[in-house]
Design an enzyme around this catalytic site. Structure first.
Site, PDB file in Angstrom:
ATOM      1  N   ARG A   4       0.689  -1.273   0.384  1.00  0.00           N
ATOM      2  CA  ARG A   4      -0.154   0.087  -0.210  1.00  0.00           C
ATOM      3  C   ARG A   4       0.668   0.966  -0.051  1.00  0.00           C
ATOM      4  O   ARG A   4       0.451   2.343   0.505  1.00  0.00           O
ATOM      5  CB  ARG A   4      -1.018  -0.515   0.999  1.00  0.00           C
ATOM      6  CG  ARG A   4      -1.829  -1.647   1.228  1.00  0.00           C
ATOM      7  CD  ARG A   4      -2.951  -0.672   2.378  1.00  0.00           C
ATOM      8  NE  ARG A   4      -1.995  -1.325   4.000  1.00  0.00           N
ATOM      9  CZ  ARG A   4      -2.414  -1.563   4.976  1.00  0.00           C
ATOM     10  NH1 ARG A   4      -3.834  -0.568   4.802  1.00  0.00           N
ATOM     11  NH2 ARG A   4      -1.761  -1.269   5.813  1.00  0.00           N
ATOM     12  N   LYS A  42     -20.434   3.836  -7.770  1.00  0.00           N
ATOM     13  CA  LYS A  42     -19.767   2.303  -7.701  1.00  0.00           C
ATOM     14  C   LYS A  42     -19.115   1.957  -9.712  1.00  0.00           C
ATOM     15  O   LYS A  42     -20.328   2.405  -9.821  1.00  0.00           O
ATOM     16  CB  LYS A  42     -20.397   1.127  -7.264  1.00  0.00           C
ATOM     17  CG  LYS A  42     -20.568   1.150  -5.489  1.00  0.00           C
ATOM     18  CD  LYS A  42     -19.637   0.559  -4.843  1.00  0.00           C
ATOM     19  CE  LYS A  42     -19.961   0.575  -3.707  1.00  0.00           C
ATOM     20  NZ  LYS A  42     -20.979   0.354  -3.106  1.00  0.00           N
ATOM     21  N   GLY A  59     -21.949   4.461  12.603  1.00  0.00           N
ATOM     22  CA  GLY A  59     -20.719   3.239  13.803  1.00  0.00           C
ATOM     23  C   GLY A  59     -19.710   3.404  14.464  1.00  0.00           C
ATOM     24  O   GLY A  59     -19.421   3.021  14.742  1.00  0.00           O
ATOM     25  N   GLU A  70     -16.959   1.341  17.630  1.00  0.00           N
ATOM     26  CA  GLU A  70     -16.410  -0.002  16.064  1.00  0.00           C
ATOM     27  C   GLU A  70     -14.725   0.072  16.555  1.00  0.00           C
ATOM     28  O   GLU A  70     -13.983  -0.235  16.355  1.00  0.00           O
ATOM     29  CB  GLU A  70     -16.500   0.453  15.355  1.00  0.00           C
ATOM     30  CG  GLU A  70     -18.067   0.258  15.564  1.00  0.00           C
ATOM     31  CD  GLU A  70     -18.177   0.178  13.924  1.00  0.00           C
ATOM     32  OE1 GLU A  70     -17.889  -0.443  12.105  1.00  0.00           O
ATOM     33  OE2 GLU A  70     -19.646   0.149  13.630  1.00  0.00           O
ATOM     34  N   CYS A 111      -7.928   1.283   1.255  1.00  0.00           N
ATOM     35  CA  CYS A 111      -7.797  -0.096   0.792  1.00  0.00           C
ATOM     36  C   CYS A 111      -8.288  -0.573   1.518  1.00  0.00           C
ATOM     37  O   CYS A 111      -8.655  -0.509   2.695  1.00  0.00           O
ATOM     38  CB  CYS A 111      -6.922  -0.126   0.493  1.00  0.00           C
ATOM     39  SG  CYS A 111      -5.547   1.043  -0.405  1.00  0.00           S
ATOM     40  N   TRP A 122     -18.237  -7.750  -0.554  1.00  0.00           N
ATOM     41  CA  TRP A 122     -17.045  -7.600  -0.115  1.00  0.00           C
ATOM     42  C   TRP A 122     -16.505  -8.647   0.361  1.00  0.00           C
ATOM     43  O   TRP A 122     -15.244  -7.883   1.341  1.00  0.00           O
ATOM     44  CB  TRP A 122     -16.857  -6.272   0.910  1.00  0.00           C
ATOM     45  CG  TRP A 122     -18.153  -5.546  -0.058  1.00  0.00           C
ATOM     46  CD1 TRP A 122     -18.207  -5.492  -1.150  1.00  0.00           C
ATOM     47  CD2 TRP A 122     -18.524  -3.828   0.898  1.00  0.00           C
ATOM     48  NE1 TRP A 122     -19.173  -3.344  -1.145  1.00  0.00           N
ATOM     49  CE2 TRP A 122     -18.712  -2.558   0.168  1.00  0.00           C
ATOM     50  CE3 TRP A 122     -18.231  -3.484   2.491  1.00  0.00           C
ATOM     51  CZ2 TRP A 122     -19.188  -1.949   0.455  1.00  0.00           C
ATOM     52  CZ3 TRP A 122     -18.879  -2.184   2.429  1.00  0.00           C
ATOM     53  CH2 TRP A 122     -19.409  -1.452   2.181  1.00  0.00           C
ATOM     54  N   GLU A 153     -24.887  -2.866  -5.170  1.00  0.00           N
ATOM     55  CA  GLU A 153     -23.237  -3.508  -5.535  1.00  0.00           C
ATOM     56  C   GLU A 153     -23.859  -4.999  -6.214  1.00  0.00           C
ATOM     57  O   GLU A 153     -22.662  -4.752  -7.460  1.00  0.00           O
ATOM     58  CB  GLU A 153     -21.755  -3.525  -4.632  1.00  0.00           C
ATOM     59  CG  GLU A 153     -21.096  -3.827  -5.392  1.00  0.00           C
ATOM     60  CD  GLU A 153     -19.953  -3.662  -3.928  1.00  0.00           C
ATOM     61  OE1 GLU A 153     -18.987  -4.973  -3.865  1.00  0.00           O
ATOM     62  OE2 GLU A 153     -19.513  -2.547  -3.427  1.00  0.00           O
ATOM     63  N   HIS A 165     -27.541   0.474   6.491  1.00  0.00           N
ATOM     64  CA  HIS A 165     -27.492   1.730   5.978  1.00  0.00           C
ATOM     65  C   HIS A 165     -26.428   1.267   4.156  1.00  0.00           C
ATOM     66  O   HIS A 165     -26.004   0.293   4.577  1.00  0.00           O
ATOM     67  CB  HIS A 165     -25.976   2.287   6.980  1.00  0.00           C
ATOM     68  CG  HIS A 165     -25.137   3.121   5.911  1.00  0.00           C
ATOM     69  ND1 HIS A 165     -25.507   3.874   6.155  1.00  0.00           N
ATOM     70  CD2 HIS A 165     -24.508   2.759   5.542  1.00  0.00           C
ATOM     71  CE1 HIS A 165     -24.718   5.294   5.238  1.00  0.00           C
ATOM     72  NE2 HIS A 165     -23.609   4.074   5.589  1.00  0.00           N
ATOM     73  N   HIS A 213     -16.317  11.386   3.525  1.00  0.00           N
ATOM     74  CA  HIS A 213     -15.298  11.423   1.892  1.00  0.00           C
ATOM     75  C   HIS A 213     -14.743  12.089   2.191  1.00  0.00           C
ATOM     76  O   HIS A 213     -13.579  12.094   1.521  1.00  0.00           O
ATOM     77  CB  HIS A 213     -15.806  10.672   1.091  1.00  0.00           C
ATOM     78  CG  HIS A 213     -16.118   9.108   1.460  1.00  0.00           C
ATOM     79  ND1 HIS A 213     -17.581   8.857   1.694  1.00  0.00           N
ATOM     80  CD2 HIS A 213     -15.427   7.888   1.737  1.00  0.00           C
ATOM     81  CE1 HIS A 213     -17.836   7.523   2.096  1.00  0.00           C
ATOM     82  NE2 HIS A 213     -17.116   6.891   2.052  1.00  0.00           N
TER      83      HIS A 213
END
Length: 778
Positions: A32, A132, A452, A504, A536, A581, A625, A661, A714
Site C-alpha cells: 500500500r 460504484k 457506527g 467500533e 483500501c 465484499w 453493488e 445503512h 469522504h
C-alpha cells in the site's frame, strides 16, 4: 461452426503466435505504498515531487511484474481514480475548481476529495460525486456535465507515462475509458443531455489517438464496459457514430468489454470499425462462438480467460480443453488476458507467509494470475508438454480444494435447507412496530445518530498491531479498546447526540472483523484492494460453509451501553454486504453462501436483543453493488438478497428497532426492493449528490423512517449548520419530518477527531434548527 481440435492442432499452433496481454494492474503497491504517500501528501508531510516519485516507482515495479507480456497496459495507474484522470485529460473540470490557486494536482484532489494538501483549515470545494464502478466495490468520481461543458485535450500525464514505459523497454498499450461509457457514466448538473456532448467530445478523442500514434503506439485499449449493459437505441447509435469517427486514427483500437455478456449488443460490438474486441470469457463464455462468427476474419479476438475479480486458481487443464480449439481456429488473431483489470484483486500471493498453507495453495493474486496466463500462453503456442509440471501442480491444488473436509459442513447445509418464509417475517407491520418503538425509545423529532464507526486513531492501530504480534496480551488489548469506547461515548454525550454507537474501535474492517469470527473464512495479511482513493480494503476469503461459533459483538455493545443512559445501537454488517465484499467461493451459488451468512448474523441479532440492546443496525452498504448489470437478472438477485436480510433482521420483537445503512450506490431503481427489506430505519448517502437520491420519493411512497446523510465523510471538509439544514429541508419536502433522522452519510472511521467533533456539533445544531422550524410551523 465446429471448435473441435484436429490431429495436427499442435503443428498449427507452432506456426502462430497467440498474444498475451493484461488489461490493468493494481496500482496501490504490494504494501500500500501509494496509500501512505497520498495521505502523507495531504497532511503536508510529503511534497508533490515526493508523491509523484513514489507513483513513478510503483509504475516501474508494476511494469516489471508484467515483463514478458506482448503488450503492457499504460495509463491504468492513477493517483486517485482512472475516470477522474480521464476527465482531466479531456479538460472536463467542474467550474468550482477552475481558477483556484495551486497546481493541477491540487485541482485534481479538490475534485476527488474536496481539498488538497494546501487547503487545510478551509472549507474548500464540494467534492465530486462518487459511486460504484459497475457491479464492483471500486468507486469512481462521476464526470459532471452542463450546458457550459467544453472539452479540451490535456494529454501530458498519459504521454509522460508512455515515455516512461518505452524507456524501460516495454511495448506500451495505453488504456482509455471509451467516449460512450464516459458520457453514460457522467451526470448532467442541468437539463443537458449527456449524449448531446458526443459531437464535441469525439474530436478530442481523435486528437488524443493521433498524439498516441506519434509516440509510436500500435494498439490502444479503449474500455467500453457499457456494452455489457442494456442500452437504449440512441446509445447504441452513439457507439456507431463514435467509432466511425475514430476509425483511421493511426492506431489500432482494442474495444474492451468486461463484467458481463454483450447480449443484444454483441452484433453491434462485432460490427464496429475497430481492430480487435476483448470479451470477458469468464462471464460470457457462451458468447465466444457467436462472436467468432460475427467478428469477421480481419479482427483480433481477445479473450479474458482468467478471472480478474476473484482469487481462486484457474483450472488450467479444463481451460485448455476449451481454449485449444479456439486457438486452432483463430491462430494469431487470438489474444489472451484476464477477464478485466486486475485492479480488483491483491498484488502478490507470495507475500502471504502466514496464510494457512492448504488454503493458500488454492489461491491466485494478480502476480499469480499473470503466471497462469503465461502457462496457458506457453501451452497454446508450444503444446501442453512445455508446461507439464505447472499443469500437474495446478491439478493437485484443485483436487486438494475439492476434497478438503474443511469446505463442507453438513449441519450448515441442513440449516439452509430448512429455511422457510416465516424466518423473514416481523410479528407486525411497520405502523404497529413504530408506535411501540416510539413509546420505548422516547426520541425527539429529527433524532441524531452516526453510522457506527469513529476515527481509527494511531493509538488504536498501534494497539491492534501489537496485539496481533503478541506484544500485547488479550486482557491489555481489551482494556485499551474499552478506553477508546469510553472516549467515544463521552464525546457523543458531550455533543448531544440522541442515539449513540460504541465507535467500533475493536474492528479492523466492517467485513473482515465478522469474517474472522465465522467458520468458513480465511484471511490474508497483505491482500489489500483499492476501494477509492487511498481507501483500501482486505476482503476476507470465503472458502467453506459458514457458521457462528460464538457471539461476536455482544460484550462490546453491553459495555458501551453500561456507560450511558442513552440508547446504544448494536452494529452489525449484513449478509449481502459480507458476501459482496468478500472473495466468495466459486463452487456453489452465491445465494447459498448468503443464506448461510444470514443464519449466522441472525443469531447475533437475537443475542444483542437478549442483552438489552434495543436498536440494532445491520449495514447493507453493498446491496446495490451485487445487482446484475442487466435488468432481466435483477429479480432473481434481489429475491435472495432481500430475503437474506429479512432472515437476519426479523427474529426480534416489534419494539426492537432495526436500522440498515446503504452508501454510495444509485438505488432509485430498486427502491421497491429496499422498501421490502422492511427495516424500521434506513440511512443513505445524499450529501455529495445534494439530495438527488431522494428524487425517487417524489414518485414512490417510502413507508418507513429514513436518515438522508448530510455530512460527506469522504471529504475532510466540515459542513456548516446552514448546509445541513438546507439538505434536510429538501428531504422534508419528500419525507414527513416525523420519519426523518439526521446523520452522516457513512461511518467516521477514516476521519480525524479534529474534523469529526466540529462536524457533528454542527449536525446536532442543525437538528435543533429543524425542530424549531417544526415548532414554529405548528
Amino acid at each position: 461452426m465446429s471448435l473441435q481440435p484436429s490431429n495436427n492442432s499442435l503443428q498449427q499452433r507452432n506456426k502462430s503466435h497467440i498474444r498475451l496481454h493484461n488489461l490493468g494492474f493494481p496500482r496501490i503497491g504490494a504494501r500500500r505504498e501509494l496509500k501512505f504517500a497520498q495521505e502523507a501528501f495531504w497532511k503536508g508531510e510529503k511534497s508533490e515531487a515526493e508523491l509523484l516519485a513514489t507513483a513513478a516507482s510503483l509504475r516501474e515495479q508494476n511494469w516489471q511484474r508484467q515483463a514478458g507480456l506482448d503488450l503492457v497496459p499504460v495509463g491504468d495507474f492513477s493517483l486517485y481514480d482512472q475516470v477522474l484522470d480521464l476527465s482531466f485529460t479531456l479538460g472536463n473540470l467542474p467550474a468550482r475548481v477552475q481558477g483556484l490557486d495551486g497546481s493541477e494536482l491540487d485541482q485534481y484532489f479538490r475534485v476527488a476529495r474536496g481539498r488538497s494538501a494546501n487547503d487545510s483549515g478551509c472549507n474548500c470545494v464540494h467534492a465530486g460525486e462518487m459511486t460504484k464502478w459497475f457491479d464492483t466495490n471500486y468507486h469512481y468520481i462521476v464526470p459532471e456535465f452542463s450546458a457550459d461543458t467544453r472539452f479540451s485535450l490535456n494529454p501530458d500525464r498519459l504521454l509522460a507515462q508512455i515515455e516512461e514505459a518505452q524507456a524501460q523497454g516495454h511495448n506500451a498499450k495505453p488504456v482509455l475509458v471509451g467516449p460512450v461509457t464516459y458520457l453514460l457514466l457522467g451526470k448532467a448538473k442541468d437539463a443537458t443531455d449527456s449524449l448531446s456532448l458526443l459531437a464535441q467530445l469525439l474530436p478530442v478523442y481523435a486528437e488524443l489517438l493521433k498524439r498516441l500514434a506519434e509516440k509510436g503506439i500500435e494498439w490502444v485499449q479503449i474500455d467500453e464496459p457499457a456494452l455489457v449493459t442494456e442500452l437504449a437505441p440512441q446509445w447504441q447509435d452513439a457507439f456507431r457514430t463514435a467509432y466511425a469517427a475514430l476509425a483511421g486514427s493511426g492506431v489500432k483500437l482494442l474495444l474492451t468489454t468486461y463484467f458481463g455478456q454483450l447480449g443484444e449488443n454483441l452484433e453491434l460490438a462485432c460490427s464496429l470499425p475497430v481492430a480487435g474486441l476483448h470479451l470477458d470469457a469468464i462471464n460470457a463464455r457462451e458468447e465466444v462462438e457467436t462472436t467468432i462468427e460475427k467478428l469477421g476474419t480481419d479482427k483480433v479476438l481477445s479473450l479474458g480467460v482468467v478471472n480478474g475479480r476473484n482469487i481462486w486458481k484457474t483450472d488450467l487443464s479444463v481451460l485448455l480443453d476449451w481454449l485449444e480449439p479456439v486457438a486452432q481456429q483463430l491462430g494469431e488473431r487470438l489474444w489472451i488476458a484476464p477477464s478485466c483489470s486486475l485492479l480488483h484483486v491483491p498484488v502478490d500471493l507470495d507475500s502471504e507467509q502466514k496464510l494457512d498453507a492448504e488454503i493458500r495453495s488454492w489461491l491466485a493474486f494478480a502476480e499469480q494470475k499473470l503466471a497462469e496466463l503465461r502457462v496457458i500462453h506457453s501451452a497454446l503456442n508450444h503444446g501442453r508438454e512445455s508446461v507439464a509440471a505447472e499443469l500437474a501442480e495446478n491439478l493437485a491444488a484443485l483436487n486438494s480444494r475439492r476434497t478438503s473436509p474443511r469446505v463442507h459442513n453438513p449441519r450448515v447445509q441442513k440449516a439452509v435447507a430448512a429455511i422457510d418464509a416465516s424466518l423473514g417475517e416481523r410479528q407486525s407491520a411497520y405502523p404497529q412496530r413504530a408506535a411501540l418503538q416510539r413509546d420505548k425509545l422516547n426520541l425527539p423529532l429529527y433524532p441524531t445518530t452516526t453510522i457506527g464507526s469513529f476515527p481509527q486513531t494511531q493509538e488504536i492501530r498501534k494497539a491492534r498491531l501489537a496485539y496481533r504480534k503478541g506484544e500485547l496480551d488479550a486482557v491489555e488489548y481489551e482494556t485499551r479498546m474499552k478506553q477508546e469506547i469510553e472516549f467515544a461515548v463521552q464525546q457523543q454525550e458531550a455533543l448531544g447526540l440522541d442515539v449513540l454507537v460504541h465507535g467500533e474501535a475493536e474492528r479492523n474492517d466492517m467485513v473482515e472483523y465478522f469474517g474472522e469470527q465465522l467458520d468458513g473464512y480465511a484471511f490474508s495479511q497483505f491482500g489489500w484492494v483499492q476501494s477509492y482513493g487511498s481507501r483500501c480494503v482486505k476482503p476476507p476469503i470465503l472458502f467453506g460453509d459458514i457458521s457462528r461459533p460464538k457471539a461476536m459483538t455482544v460484550a462490546w455493545s453491553q459495555y458501551a451501553q453500561s456507560l450511558t443512559e442513552k440508547k446504544m445501537k448494536g452494529m452489525l454488517t449484513g449478509p449481502v454486504t459480507i458476501l459482496n465484499w468478500s472473495f466468495v467461493r466459486d463452487d456453489q451459488p452465491r445465494s447459498v453462501s448468503c443464506y448461510q451468512l444470514a443464519l449466522a448474523i441472525r443469531e447475533e441479532v437475537q443475542d444483542l436483543e437478549a442483552a438489552g440492546i434495543d436498536i440494532i443496525q445491520i449495514d447493507e452498504a453493498a446491496l446495490r453493488e451485487g445487482l446484475p448489470l442487466r435488468r432481466r437478472q435483477w429479480a432473481e438477485y434481489l429475491n435472495w438478497a432481500v430475503e437474506s436480510f429479512r432472515i437476519t433482521a426479523n427474529g426480534v420483537a416489534d419494539s426492537t428497532q432495526i436500522h440498515t445503512h446503504m452508501c454510495y450506490s444509485e438505488f432509485n431503481d430498486i427502491i421497491e426492493a429496499i422498501a421490502h427489506m422492511d427495516a424500521d430505519v434506513i440511512t443513505i448517502e445524499t450529501s455529495r449528490s445534494d439530495m438527488e437520491l431522494l428524487d425517487v420519493f417524489d414518485e414512490f411512497h417510502y413507508p418507513n423512517e429514513i436518515g438522508p446523510g448530510v455530512y460527506d465523510i469522504h471529504s475532510p471538509n466540515i459542513p456548516s449548520v446552514e448546509q445541513m439544514v438546507k439538505l434536510m429541508r429538501l428531504a422534508a419536502q419528500r419525507i414527513p419530518a416525523e420519519r426523518l433522522w439526521v446523520n452522516p452519510d457513512c461511518g467516521l472511521k477514516t476521519r480525524q477527531w479534529s474534523e469529526v467533533i466540529p462536524a457533528l456539533k454542527n449536525m446536532v445544531e442543525s437538528a435543533k434548527v429543524l425542530r424549531a422550524d417544526k415548532a414554529a410551523a405548528a
